[in-house]
Design an enzyme around this catalytic site. Structure first.
Site, PDB file in Angstrom:
ATOM      1  N   HIS A  10       6.885 -12.549   9.220  1.00 37.67           N
ATOM      2  CA  HIS A  10       6.872 -11.235   8.591  1.00 37.67           C
ATOM      3  C   HIS A  10       8.059 -11.145   7.648  1.00 37.67           C
ATOM      4  O   HIS A  10       9.113 -11.734   7.904  1.00 37.67           O
ATOM      5  CB  HIS A  10       6.935 -10.118   9.637  1.00 37.67           C
ATOM      6  CG  HIS A  10       6.652  -8.762   9.094  1.00 37.67           C
ATOM      7  ND1 HIS A  10       7.627  -7.981   8.515  1.00 37.67           N
ATOM      8  CD2 HIS A  10       5.501  -8.044   9.020  1.00 37.67           C
ATOM      9  CE1 HIS A  10       7.095  -6.839   8.131  1.00 37.67           C
ATOM     10  NE2 HIS A  10       5.808  -6.858   8.420  1.00 37.67           N
ATOM     11  N   ASP A  13      -1.395  -8.810  12.650  1.00 38.28           N
ATOM     12  CA  ASP A  13      -2.673  -9.401  12.233  1.00 38.28           C
ATOM     13  C   ASP A  13      -3.113 -10.544  13.138  1.00 38.28           C
ATOM     14  O   ASP A  13      -4.288 -10.921  13.124  1.00 38.28           O
ATOM     15  CB  ASP A  13      -2.559  -9.911  10.795  1.00 38.28           C
ATOM     16  CG  ASP A  13      -2.268  -8.797   9.814  1.00 38.28           C
ATOM     17  OD1 ASP A  13      -2.967  -7.772   9.876  1.00 38.28           O
ATOM     18  OD2 ASP A  13      -1.331  -8.931   9.013  1.00 38.28           O
ATOM     19  N   HIS A  22      -1.869  -8.780   2.045  1.00 40.81           N
ATOM     20  CA  HIS A  22      -1.552  -7.508   2.713  1.00 40.81           C
ATOM     21  C   HIS A  22      -2.642  -7.200   3.737  1.00 40.81           C
ATOM     22  O   HIS A  22      -2.679  -7.802   4.808  1.00 40.81           O
ATOM     23  CB  HIS A  22      -1.408  -6.408   1.666  1.00 40.81           C
ATOM     24  CG  HIS A  22      -0.823  -5.125   2.170  1.00 40.81           C
ATOM     25  ND1 HIS A  22      -0.186  -5.007   3.389  1.00 40.81           N
ATOM     26  CD2 HIS A  22      -0.782  -3.873   1.629  1.00 40.81           C
ATOM     27  CE1 HIS A  22       0.228  -3.774   3.568  1.00 40.81           C
ATOM     28  NE2 HIS A  22      -0.134  -3.053   2.514  1.00 40.81           N
ATOM     29  N   ARG A  78       3.609  -4.201  17.353  1.00 37.32           N
ATOM     30  CA  ARG A  78       2.196  -3.877  17.188  1.00 37.32           C
ATOM     31  C   ARG A  78       1.326  -4.990  17.779  1.00 37.32           C
ATOM     32  O   ARG A  78       0.238  -4.731  18.295  1.00 37.32           O
ATOM     33  CB  ARG A  78       1.865  -3.659  15.710  1.00 37.32           C
ATOM     34  CG  ARG A  78       2.614  -2.489  15.076  1.00 37.32           C
ATOM     35  CD  ARG A  78       2.376  -2.415  13.585  1.00 37.32           C
ATOM     36  NE  ARG A  78       2.840  -3.626  12.919  1.00 37.32           N
ATOM     37  CZ  ARG A  78       2.628  -3.912  11.636  1.00 37.32           C
ATOM     38  NH1 ARG A  78       1.952  -3.067  10.871  1.00 37.32           N
ATOM     39  NH2 ARG A  78       3.095  -5.039  11.099  1.00 37.32           N
ATOM     40  N   SER A  86       0.826  -1.213   0.000  1.00 38.69           N
ATOM     41  CA  SER A  86       0.000   0.000   0.000  1.00 38.69           C
ATOM     42  C   SER A  86       0.858   1.260   0.000  1.00 38.69           C
ATOM     43  O   SER A  86       0.598   2.203  -0.758  1.00 38.69           O
ATOM     44  CB  SER A  86      -0.954   0.000   1.201  1.00 38.69           C
ATOM     45  OG  SER A  86      -0.258  -0.173   2.424  1.00 38.69           O
TER      46      SER A  86
END
Length: 489
Positions: free
Chosen positions: A344, A399, A298, A353, A268
C-alpha cells in the site's frame, strides 16, 4: 513559561475536541439540523488555525515527489478520515474495530450500518440508534429516481462496463442538482453547503437502486427487483441485487462501511475534492471521482486479486501446499508482475480493512477453499516480499480479501465489484465535500513545473551549496535559475 502555558492550553483544547469523537452529543435525529449547529463552530476553528499557524511549514517537498505523483506531500485538508501508516484508517479518529464496537448495527452484535458511519463522518459524533434509523428513513424518502436516468442506462449496450454505466447514470442525475439551481439564481457563498448537503443525500439515497439496476441489467437478464422498505440501506441494496441471505446482508454492511473513506489523497477522493473546488455540483464531482475509481490501479484492484487467485486454481488447484504457493509467487515476481493485493502507498502494516474481512470469514466461512488459500497467502507472501528487499510494505491490503467473500455468497461477476466500491466511497467523499463548502475552501491550484525548470533549479541549488562551502556569494544568477557556475554541478 508563557509559551509553555499556551502549549498546555492548546493541548487541552485539542484533547477536549477529540473527546467529541467518542461520545453522543445530541438527541436530534435530523442530520442536517445537527450539521447546521456544528458548522459555525468548525468554521471558527478553521479560521483560528489559519490565523495562528497559516505560515507554519509542513515540511519540504522533493523532485521525487513532484515526479512520483506528489506522494507524501502534505497539502490537503480532509476532515473525515486520516490514514496512519501503522494503525490504518481512522474515521473521525475512530479505528475500524472501534467503529465496529460503537456504531449502530442492524442486528445484535452485528456489523455497523453505513448510515451510522455517514452520520459520524458528517458530524464527528457517534450517532445513536435512533439517529442512524432516522437517516435510513431519510434515504428511503429521497430514493426516487427520474425516468430519464433509466433511459440513459438503457441506451447503453448491456456489455458496457458497469462503471461506465454508473458514471453515466450519475451524470444523468445532475439535472436534479439543487446546488446548480441555487447557484444559477444567486446564492450567498456562506450557504453553499446547504444545497451541497441536499444533493449529497439525494445521490447517496439513489445509488443502491441505480447500482442494482445496472447489475440486474448486465448479468440477470434485465429483470429488476423492487426495493424493500423494511430493510436498512445495505440490506435493501443486497435485496435489489438479488441476494437475501442475512449473512450476505451483514457482509454488505461491513463492505459499505469500510470502503467509504481512506483520507483525501487517493484518486477517487482527491478527484471529487478537486472537481468540487471549482464549484462543480456533487453529481459532476462524484462522476469524475468514479471515473478515477474505475482505474486498474485504484478500484479495479480487487478484480486483479481475484483473477490472480483464479490463475493459481487453474494451475495447481485449490488444495495447495505452502511450497506450491511459494513457487507460484516467485514465478509471478520473476515474470515482472506484482503480487496483487499486497502493499500500500501509505500503510506499513496489515490493512485493518483486510483484518476485519478476515475475521468475518473466520466466523462465517472458515472452510471455504478460496478463503483457506487467502489465509495461506497471508503466511507465504510477506516473507517473500521482504526477501525481495524492494517492498516497503509486504502486508495485504483490503483488495486481497473482498473478492473472495463476494464470490462465496454468489456475487461472482468481478467486473461489477468496483460499483459496490463506488456506492460506498460516495458516502465518504460527499461527507467531506459538504465540509469543503462549509469551510469555503478555494479552488485547488498546485504549482506545476517543467523538467527544464527542475533541472535548472537543482543545478542552482548545487552551485549555491558549493559557493557556500567556498565562502563565495550567490551572485551572477540568470532569471531562469542558471548561475554561470553550472560546471560545479
Amino acid at each position: 513559561m508563557v509559551r509553555m502555558m499556551r502549549m498546555l492550553v492548546d493541548q487541552g483544547r485539542r484533547t477536549s475536541h477529540n473527546l467529541r469523537w467518542v461520545r453522543h452529543l445530541s438527541n436530534d435525529t435530523d442530520l442536517k439540523s445537527r450539521l447546521a449547529q456544528l458548522i459555525p463552530e468548525e468554521q471558527a476553528r478553521l479560521k483560528d488555525l489559519k490565523t495562528k499557524y497559516g505560515k507554519s511549514s509542513l515540511g519540504d517537498t522533493t523532485v521525487d515527489m513532484a515526479i512520483g505523483g506528489m506522494r507524501g506531500i502534505k497539502g490537503m485538508l480532509w476532515e473525515t478520515s486520516l490514514l496512519d501508516a501503522d494503525e490504518g484508517i481512522r474515521f473521525r479518529n475512530l479505528s475500524i474495530p472501534e467503529c465496529q464496537e460503537k456504531l449502530p448495527t442492524a442486528i445484535p452484535k452485528g456489523e455497523p450500518i453505513p448510515e451510522g458511519l455517514f452520520w459520524l463522518l458528517v458530524t464527528g459524533e457517534i450517532p445513536t440508534k435512533e439517529q442512524a434509523s432516522a437517516l435510513t428513513q431519510e434515504f428511503k424518502a429521497r430514493s426516487k429516481i427520474p425516468g430519464h436516468v433509466f433511459d440513459v442506462l438503457n441506451a447503453l449496450p448491456k456489455t458496457a462496463h458497469p462503471m461506465t454505466q454508473l458514471t453515466s447514470a450519475i451524470m444523468a442525475l445532475q439535472t436534479e442538482s439543487e446546488f446548480a439551481k441555487a447557484y444559477e439564481k444567486g446564492l450567498d457563498k456562506r450557504r453553499y453547503w446547504d444545497p451541497v448537503y441536499e444533493d449529497s443525500l439525494n445521490l447517496i439515497a439513489k445509488l443502491p437502486e441505480i447500482a442494482a439496476y445496472i447489475y440486474r441489467r448486465s448479468y440477470k437478464g434485465g429483470k429488476s427487483i423492487e426495493a424493500d422498505s423494511s430493510l436498512d440501506y445495505s440490506a435493501n441494496f443486497a435485496h435489489m441485487l438479488g441476494y437475501d441471505d442475512p449473512k450476505f446482508h451483514e457482509l454488505m454492511r461491513l463492505y459499505l462501511t469500510i470502503h467509504t473513506d481512506h483520507e483525501g489523497g487517493n484518486v477517487s477522493a482527491h478527484t471529487v475534492h478537486l472537481v468540487g473546488s471549482a464549484l462543480s455540483d456533487p453529481y459532476l464531482s462524484v462522476a469524475a471521482g468514479m471515473n478515477g475509481l474505475a482505474g486498474p490501479l485504484h478500484g479495479l484492484a480487487n478484480q486483479e486479486v481475484l483473477r490472480w487467485l483464479e490463475d493459481i486454481v487453474a494451475e495447481i488447484g485449490t488444495d495447495v501446499t505452502t511450497e506450491q504457493l511459494r513457487d507460484f509467487i516467485w514465478k509471478t515476481l520473476k515474470s515482472g508482475k506484482v503480487v496483487p493485493g499486497y502493499g500500500h502507498a501509505v500503510l506499513r502494516k496489515t490493512d485493518p480493512r483486510y483484518t476485519c474481512q478476515r475475521e468475518f470469514a473466520l466466523k462465517h466461512l472458515p472452510n471455504d477453499p478460496m478463503f483457506q488459500m487467502v489465509s495461506k497467502l497471508y503466511e507465504v507472501v510477506p516473507p517473500i516480499l521482504l526477501e525481495l528487499g524492494k517492498v516497503k510494505n509486504p502486508w495485504p491490503n483490503v483488495d486481497a480479501h473482498s473478492g473472495v467473500l463476494l464470490q462465496y455468497y454468489g456475487l461472482k461477476e468481478a467486473n461489477y465489484y468496483t460499483v459496490l466500491f463506488g456506492v460506498s466511497r460516495t458516502m465518504g467523499v460527499l461527507s467531506q465535500l459538504i465540509w469543503d463548502r462549509a469551510f469555503g475552501l478555494p479552488i485547488e491550484r498546485p504549482k506545476s513545473m517543467t523538467i527544464e525548470w527542475l533541472e535548472n533549479y537543482c543545478q542552482k541549488q548545487a552551485t549555491n551549496k558549493i559557493r557556500a562551502m567556498m565562502g563565495m556569494s550567490n551572485t551572477n544568477e540568470h532569471s531562469d535559475g542558471r548561475t554561470g557556475f553550472e560546471f560545479f554541478a
